[in-house]
Write an enzyme that holds these catalytic residues in place. Sequence first.
Site, short mmCIF file in Angstrom:
data_model
loop_
_atom_site.label_atom_id
_atom_site.label_comp_id
_atom_site.label_asym_id
_atom_site.label_seq_id
_atom_site.Cartn_x
_atom_site.Cartn_y
_atom_site.Cartn_z
N ASP A 93 39.27 40.71 50.97
CA ASP A 93 38.28 40.36 49.96
C ASP A 93 38.15 38.78 50.12
O ASP A 93 39.17 38.27 50.69
CB ASP A 93 38.76 40.97 48.53
N ASP B 72 36.78 36.13 47.24
CA ASP B 72 36.92 35.12 46.29
C ASP B 72 38.11 35.61 45.56
O ASP B 72 38.21 36.99 45.07
CB ASP B 72 35.40 35.28 45.19
N ASP C 175 42.36 41.10 44.85
CA ASP C 175 42.88 40.47 44.03
C ASP C 175 42.32 40.90 42.67
O ASP C 175 42.90 40.60 41.34
CB ASP C 175 42.50 38.99 43.99
#
Length: 220
Positions: free
Chosen positions: A8, A10, A167
């Site tokens: 991922d 961001d 995250d």
Amino acid sequence: MIKGFIFDFDGTIIDTETAWYYAFREAYQEYGVELTLAHYSTCIGTSLNSFNPYEYLMTDLNLPIDKEEFRIAVQQRHSELMEKEAIRPGILEFLNSAKEANLKLGLASSSSKAWVEKHLELLDIQDYFECIRTSDDVARVKPDPELYVQTLEFLDLAPSDAVAIEDSPNGSKAAAAAGMHCVVIPNELTRYLEFDVPHHKTDSLSSLDFEHVVTRKIFS
């Protein structure tokens, strides 16, 4: 043995998400409105369809705000906060270890292509990734698995042969729906959120033994 990793962007590679929350929270406070993490978290790692923090004060609370001025102010504050941010601990070391092991590397992000490519270039890590898929490439972003499915197909990897690095809860759900193992490295913001799908959680990639990930020992 794992044959590849899909990251991922961001909040995972660099923590853009905490800065967005603080920028919006400060902007809301100017109008006497509290933006809770519980409310804001619905748009972390996904689209703004369920909650659009740019428009909520106007569309839901009917406050007389100039939308464009509000957007510019929030983005300027975000840029200021991002000046303090750097690539997250362990990311570069992990990317280099994967390259040295001849593993495939992809990136799957719910953000736009322009946003992701801009920041990858600023961080000088764009060349690590053989495949980059963003919101520009899919009909539905995370938690839908389409971003991961497309990246796996391009890299010619079976879901069981790749690990997602995430995250957020929406990201981990997308990875699980694609049939992948997932390592979650929560940031300052997402560490307070609930993750309800199987994953391996760690504070940073620096804390992980690379070989234990590649051999799937951490998932057993």
